[in-house]
Design a protein around this motif. Structure first.
Motif, mmCIF file in Angstrom:
data_model
loop_
_atom_site.group_PDB
_atom_site.id
_atom_site.type_symbol
_atom_site.label_atom_id
_atom_site.label_comp_id
_atom_site.label_asym_id
_atom_site.label_seq_id
_atom_site.Cartn_x
_atom_site.Cartn_y
_atom_site.Cartn_z
ATOM 1 N N GLN A 28 -14.049 -1.620 -7.148
ATOM 2 C CA GLN A 28 -13.264 -1.813 -6.380
ATOM 3 C C GLN A 28 -13.752 -1.692 -4.705
ATOM 4 O O GLN A 28 -14.451 -0.697 -4.460
ATOM 5 C CB GLN A 28 -11.909 -0.737 -6.168
ATOM 6 C CG GLN A 28 -10.931 -1.105 -5.140
ATOM 7 C CD GLN A 28 -9.712 0.272 -5.566
ATOM 8 O OE1 GLN A 28 -10.042 1.287 -5.899
ATOM 9 N NE2 GLN A 28 -8.405 -0.279 -4.810
ATOM 10 N N TYR A 29 -13.861 -2.736 -3.827
ATOM 11 C CA TYR A 29 -14.412 -2.989 -2.597
ATOM 12 C C TYR A 29 -13.426 -2.457 -1.424
ATOM 13 O O TYR A 29 -12.274 -3.212 -1.334
ATOM 14 C CB TYR A 29 -14.924 -4.074 -2.416
ATOM 15 C CG TYR A 29 -15.649 -4.359 -1.244
ATOM 16 C CD1 TYR A 29 -16.767 -3.604 -0.909
ATOM 17 C CD2 TYR A 29 -15.049 -5.433 -0.282
ATOM 18 C CE1 TYR A 29 -17.674 -3.993 0.551
ATOM 19 C CE2 TYR A 29 -15.785 -5.478 1.135
ATOM 20 C CZ TYR A 29 -17.225 -4.754 1.546
ATOM 21 O OH TYR A 29 -17.473 -4.932 2.665
ATOM 22 N N LYS A 30 -13.776 -1.379 -0.675
ATOM 23 C CA LYS A 30 -12.849 -0.886 0.512
ATOM 24 C C LYS A 30 -11.157 -1.094 0.059
ATOM 25 O O LYS A 30 -10.268 -1.028 0.913
ATOM 26 C CB LYS A 30 -13.263 -1.981 1.653
ATOM 27 C CG LYS A 30 -14.294 -1.733 2.361
ATOM 28 C CD LYS A 30 -14.664 -2.659 3.584
ATOM 29 C CE LYS A 30 -15.899 -2.413 4.129
ATOM 30 N NZ LYS A 30 -16.273 -3.219 5.384
ATOM 31 N N GLY A 31 -10.906 -0.725 -1.025
ATOM 32 C CA GLY A 31 -9.568 -0.353 -1.333
ATOM 33 C C GLY A 31 -8.819 -1.705 -1.283
ATOM 34 O O GLY A 31 -7.556 -1.817 -1.391
ATOM 35 N N ARG A 32 -9.236 -3.030 -1.285
ATOM 36 C CA ARG A 32 -8.700 -3.989 -1.228
ATOM 37 C C ARG A 32 -8.928 -5.131 -2.311
ATOM 38 O O ARG A 32 -7.995 -5.872 -2.742
ATOM 39 C CB ARG A 32 -9.111 -4.827 0.083
ATOM 40 C CG ARG A 32 -8.546 -4.035 1.353
ATOM 41 C CD ARG A 32 -9.009 -4.819 2.669
ATOM 42 N NE ARG A 32 -8.235 -6.002 3.006
ATOM 43 C CZ ARG A 32 -7.291 -6.538 3.552
ATOM 44 N NH1 ARG A 32 -6.523 -5.148 4.086
ATOM 45 N NH2 ARG A 32 -6.848 -7.496 3.231
ATOM 46 N N GLN A 47 -6.223 -7.427 -4.640
ATOM 47 C CA GLN A 47 -5.593 -6.542 -5.513
ATOM 48 C C GLN A 47 -4.055 -6.463 -5.148
ATOM 49 O O GLN A 47 -3.111 -6.660 -6.059
ATOM 50 C CB GLN A 47 -5.860 -5.203 -5.336
ATOM 51 C CG GLN A 47 -5.788 -4.269 -4.261
ATOM 52 C CD GLN A 47 -6.386 -2.913 -4.073
ATOM 53 O OE1 GLN A 47 -7.052 -2.695 -4.984
ATOM 54 N NE2 GLN A 47 -5.567 -1.916 -3.800
ATOM 55 N N HIS A 48 -3.664 -6.532 -3.995
ATOM 56 C CA HIS A 48 -2.226 -6.640 -3.745
ATOM 57 C C HIS A 48 -1.689 -7.937 -4.050
ATOM 58 O O HIS A 48 -0.655 -7.981 -4.478
ATOM 59 C CB HIS A 48 -2.254 -6.483 -2.071
ATOM 60 C CG HIS A 48 -0.646 -6.605 -1.472
ATOM 61 N ND1 HIS A 48 0.397 -5.674 -1.813
ATOM 62 C CD2 HIS A 48 -0.333 -7.738 -0.691
ATOM 63 C CE1 HIS A 48 1.423 -6.068 -1.248
ATOM 64 N NE2 HIS A 48 1.150 -7.355 -0.609
ATOM 65 N N TYR A 79 -2.502 -2.318 -0.075
ATOM 66 C CA TYR A 79 -4.117 -2.063 0.130
ATOM 67 C C TYR A 79 -4.502 -0.507 0.645
ATOM 68 O O TYR A 79 -3.970 0.062 1.187
ATOM 69 C CB TYR A 79 -4.636 -3.144 1.323
ATOM 70 C CG TYR A 79 -4.370 -4.382 1.170
ATOM 71 C CD1 TYR A 79 -4.887 -4.804 0.355
ATOM 72 C CD2 TYR A 79 -3.262 -5.092 1.955
ATOM 73 C CE1 TYR A 79 -4.940 -6.331 0.118
ATOM 74 C CE2 TYR A 79 -3.014 -6.498 1.708
ATOM 75 C CZ TYR A 79 -4.041 -7.044 0.801
ATOM 76 O OH TYR A 79 -3.825 -8.314 0.468
ATOM 77 N N GLY A 80 -5.689 -0.193 0.239
ATOM 78 C CA GLY A 80 -6.056 0.814 0.008
ATOM 79 C C GLY A 80 -5.883 2.030 -0.931
ATOM 80 O O GLY A 80 -6.387 3.219 -1.091
ATOM 81 N N GLN A 81 -5.176 1.718 -2.057
ATOM 82 C CA GLN A 81 -4.787 2.449 -2.972
ATOM 83 C C GLN A 81 -6.026 2.242 -4.050
ATOM 84 O O GLN A 81 -6.309 1.442 -4.436
ATOM 85 C CB GLN A 81 -3.622 1.824 -3.815
ATOM 86 C CG GLN A 81 -3.109 2.884 -4.880
ATOM 87 C CD GLN A 81 -1.896 2.345 -5.590
ATOM 88 O OE1 GLN A 81 -1.013 1.481 -4.900
ATOM 89 N NE2 GLN A 81 -1.645 2.649 -6.873
ATOM 90 N N VAL A 82 -6.729 3.769 -4.496
ATOM 91 C CA VAL A 82 -7.685 3.707 -5.131
ATOM 92 C C VAL A 82 -7.145 3.263 -6.599
ATOM 93 O O VAL A 82 -6.293 4.035 -7.239
ATOM 94 C CB VAL A 82 -8.343 5.061 -4.923
ATOM 95 C CG1 VAL A 82 -9.674 5.149 -5.904
ATOM 96 C CG2 VAL A 82 -8.608 5.117 -3.561
ATOM 97 N N LEU A 83 -7.930 2.706 -7.470
ATOM 98 C CA LEU A 83 -7.590 2.234 -8.841
ATOM 99 C C LEU A 83 -8.849 2.533 -9.716
ATOM 100 O O LEU A 83 -9.872 2.507 -9.270
ATOM 101 C CB LEU A 83 -7.428 0.756 -8.934
ATOM 102 C CG LEU A 83 -6.264 -0.086 -8.126
ATOM 103 C CD1 LEU A 83 -6.327 -1.419 -8.202
ATOM 104 C CD2 LEU A 83 -4.901 0.588 -8.087
#
Length: 614
Positions: free
Chosen positions: A434-438, A453-454, A569-573
């Motif tokens: 995951q890059y920069k939460g996006r 991801q969004h 955006y920004g949600q850690v997965l």
């Protein structure tokens, strides 16, 4: 050769002018209500049928007109507002061109009943398509009563391109709001098909704003007031926490006239820089008092565009005034010296007071896996107690669970894969990054795949919601405590139209009356989202796009719900969550684009990577 240039008849010229001035039923109401305001009315009542298609009636208690003025008012460029060109630079009235009434009369059937205070009897004038049908004396109250029937009856092309009743009613409410917010000292009533939509009593400006947009806004307004040599700025702005993506109330008024001004809007939003997220809108109601000689309102027939002589100076004044209002709201609270009668709280003194460090006792030789515990419970010593105890070598329990080297793990993209099958992984499920939460980055046969991801989650949820709506199987999650949402008149109209579709999405809404709805349930999967904000955003999206029917309406509502419930955006997965998103995405009908046409993924080819690193 004969002459070919001819002077157009007044009826044709009025129909041409009506194309600019009278665009829809909302334009008729705007012009007639503004005339009532200029006539000094204290109560204005508007009654519409079928969103103005069938009938529009505006009743006021203003000064009224004489028999001669009533007839002359429907002539082109006949006005009581100005006498010479110099008056254009000292305007204090809403209308001044003298085009509204002749334009309305040219495309509708108009009946005017009016009487002045000094007259004992009034006048009734009937005009159909610029032709005077009749004029007669009649007993009537003081003021004017305009009734406009069958708008565009003689211009079928214009009538054909009118929008739906819901859309036209929303336009009427928007035009009505722009007038009532300027004149809080006038009472306004609005009825649609016999139902009362607005009943606004005369009062202070803040109360008028609350009456139009709901009582909740009363706690979210910050007063703005500054007086300079250039202009005087008053009004209210919202607190930073009132910011929304769409559907915000933003109003500028200059000398009692609504205007649109993108440059001044940027000044207001600049004051909220670093206080609200980028792209969010904060409600504001800002009123300017400017010397009429320093502005020009004669720019556009709708009079919503105004030119200022010193725009840059006013921009700085707006920015400073809004920042000052926000600064007062965020000010540090003052010290309260009134402590009489309050309990005395002791103050810690490190030199006088000693604090003992707590001592924790533990057994360093304690082993939780020891087969002979030192303390036995009653369960252990009970007769006929049969229990299988864990062996000493407990690690042996997990040896049988270890996967053999020959077993293959499940493939990543299983199921119905379309649109991207050529980029599937070679054999096994990889560890995603995951890059920069996006973005989700993963290796594919042809190179490196990057997924937003969004947007991927929007596509997944959109197709899922659309399938549930079509199958009428949308699940509803009941809320523990119902939330109450208060809607403005415009949103109330939208809610009445979209309520069946919102129910199909999984919402459980109850009409409490007066524009209030109780949210008893939300669609399954959106439990962690504020239900009030979610409903407001869906209505705002629907109002922006306009009314649709059938499948297109279902698609729009499903997309709106998917946007507001998708992963932010920004949600850690975790790796499992990222793999689930990728699997679900490649099971969708379209893996490359969101429903509104935005790219979801891209492929960085292996040769390009080698070239960059070569």
């Amino acid at each position: 050769m004969s002459d070919i240039i001819q002077l157009l008849p007044d009826s044709v010229a009025n129909q041409i002018a009506a194309g600019e001035v009278i665009q829809r039923p909302a334009s008729v109401i705007k012009e007639l209500v503004e005339n009532s305001v200029d006539a000094g009315a204290k109560t204005i009542k508007v009654v519409i049928v079928d969103a103005g298609r069938t009938s529009i009636q505006v009743i006021d208690d203003g000064c009224g007109m004489s028999e001669t003025d009533a007839r002359l008012a429907f002539e082109r460029h006949a006005t009581s507002k100005i006498r010479q060109a110099a008056d254009l630079f000292t305007l204090h009235t809403m209308g001044f061109r003298g085009e509204a009434l002749p334009s309305i009369a040219a495309v509708a059937q108009v009946e005017l009943t009016t009487r002045m205070t000094t007259d004992d009897i009034g006048t009734r004038l009937t005009i159909h398509g610029s032709k005077v049908v009749g004029q007669e004396p009649v007993a009537c109250p003081v003021g004017c009563n305009f009734k406009v029937d069958n708008l565009f009856f003689n211009v079928p092309a214009r009538r054909k391109f009118l929008k739906s009743n819901t859309t036209e009613l929303n336009n009427i409410l928007t035009a009505f709001e722009r007038i009532v917010l300027v004149y809080p000292d006038i009472s306004f009533l609005l009825y649609s098909n016999g139902q009362e939509l607005l009943n606004l009593k005369a009062g202070p400006l803040r109360q008028r704003i609350v009456d139009v947009f709901g009582t909740k806004l009363n706690q979210e307004l910050l007063p703005v007031e500054v007086d300079t040599a250039i202009c005087k700025v008053t009004g209210f702005v919202g607190k930073p926490e009132t910011a929304r993506k769409k559907g915000g109330a933003d109003f500028f008024f200059v000398n009692g006239r609504f205007m649109k001004h993108a440059y001044f809007h940027k000044a207001v939003m600049s004051a909220y820089e670093r206080l609200v997220p980028v792209g969010m809108q904060v409600p504001y109601f800002i009123y300017f008092e400017v010397n009429p000689a320093d502005i020009d309102v004669n720019i556009h027939p709708t009079k919503t565009e105004i030119k200022f002589e010193n725009e840059q100076g006013i921009w700085q004044i707006i920015l400073a005034a809004v920042k000052d209002a926000i600064g007062k709201f965020c000010d540090v609270p003052t010290i309260d010296f009134d402590t009489e009668g309050r309990p005395e709280i002791p103050v810690f003194d490190p030199q006088r007071d000693t604090v003992m460090v707590p001592h924790v006792q533990y057994n360093p030789s304690y082993n939780p896996f020891d087969s002979t515990p030192s303390v036995k419970s009653d369960y252990d010593t009970a007769p006929n107690a049969h229990r299988q105890k864990a062996p000493v070598d407990w690690q042996q329990l997990y040896e049988q669970q270890a996967p053999s080297e020959g077993n293959d793990e499940p493939l990543l993209f299983q199921g119905n894969v379309t649109g991207g099958s050529e980029h599937l992984l070679q054999e096994k499920s990889p560890v995603h990054y995951q890059y920069k939460g996006r973005y989700i980055m993963t290796a594919v046969k042809s190179g490196l795949m990057i997924i937003d991801q969004h947007r991927a989650d929007v596509r997944i949820r959109y197709e899922h919601q659309l399938m549930l709506m079509e199958q009428k199987q949308a699940g509803t999650q009941r809320v523990l405590f119902p939330e109450v949402i208060q809607l403005s008149a415009a949103n109330h109209v939208m809610m009445n139209h979209y309520l069946p579709e919102l129910t199909a999405l999984g919402f459980d809404l109850s009409d409490l009356g007066g524009g209030n709805y109780a949210i008893n349930g939300v669609p399954a999967g959106s439990e962690n989202i504020d239900p009030v904000a979610l409903v407001r955003q869906i209505l705002a999206d629907s109002a922006e796009q306009g009314r649709t029917v059938g499948r297109e309406l279902h698609e729009r509502l499903a997309l709106s719900l998917a946007r507001h419930t998708a992963i932010d955006y920004g949600q850690v997965l975790s790796n499992d969550e990222m793999e689930h998103i990728v699997n679900e995405l490649f099971a969708c009908k379209n893996v490359n684009y969101t429903p509104d046409g935005k790219a979801i993924l891209c492929i960085l080819p292996q040769p390009d990577i080698e070239q960059m690193l070569g």
